[in-house]
Design an enzyme around this catalytic site. Sequence first.
Site, short mmCIF file in Angstrom:
data_model
loop_
_atom_site.label_atom_id
_atom_site.label_comp_id
_atom_site.label_asym_id
_atom_site.label_seq_id
_atom_site.Cartn_x
_atom_site.Cartn_y
_atom_site.Cartn_z
N PRO A 148 0.89 -1.20 0.17
CA PRO A 148 0.10 -0.09 -0.02
C PRO A 148 0.87 1.22 0.10
O PRO A 148 1.83 1.26 0.64
CB PRO A 148 -1.00 -0.20 1.35
CG PRO A 148 -0.08 -1.18 2.01
CD PRO A 148 0.57 -2.07 1.16
N GLU A 208 12.52 -9.21 2.48
CA GLU A 208 11.72 -8.19 2.75
C GLU A 208 12.62 -6.77 2.43
O GLU A 208 13.66 -6.82 2.68
CB GLU A 208 11.68 -8.06 4.25
CG GLU A 208 10.72 -7.21 4.68
CD GLU A 208 10.39 -7.10 6.31
OE1 GLU A 208 10.30 -6.13 6.95
OE2 GLU A 208 10.38 -8.40 6.76
#
Length: 149
Positions: free
Chosen positions: A10, A98
């Site tokens: 997002p 990540e």
Amino acid sequence: MKPVFVLNGPNLNLLGLREPAVYGSATLKDVEARCRAHAATLGLAIDFRQSNNEGELVGWIHEARDKASGIAINAGAYTHTSVALHDALKAADLPSVEVHLSNVHKREAFRHHSYMAPAVNGVICGFGTESYVLALTALHSLLTANKKG
């Protein structure tokens, strides 16, 4: 070799506009171009995607299990909230990294915890768009080591 999925969560569609003092002035298209150029030097293909929807990110991770050789993921704020992404990454059983543009450990305390970190091979943060380059390099190393071993 199957492509590496580069997944973005997002608000990353607002790169270059949203808090440039924190995230820099590069757009997500700039990040994608940089990733494609670096991946080419490594002999990797990438599938670059962005969604503001947690469920869509989970679906893409499930898809990666069969269609990707590895995953680089910048889950944005979902990093700090999503057990679903953690579980999906564990289930994917792929080399994964990540990624964060900013150094999350120099920011608000709630950003210091990652639900994804225990489910990935490593975490790269704080190097701006270079974080993606480093993640692709790390994935290439993991994939090369898996071929040799």
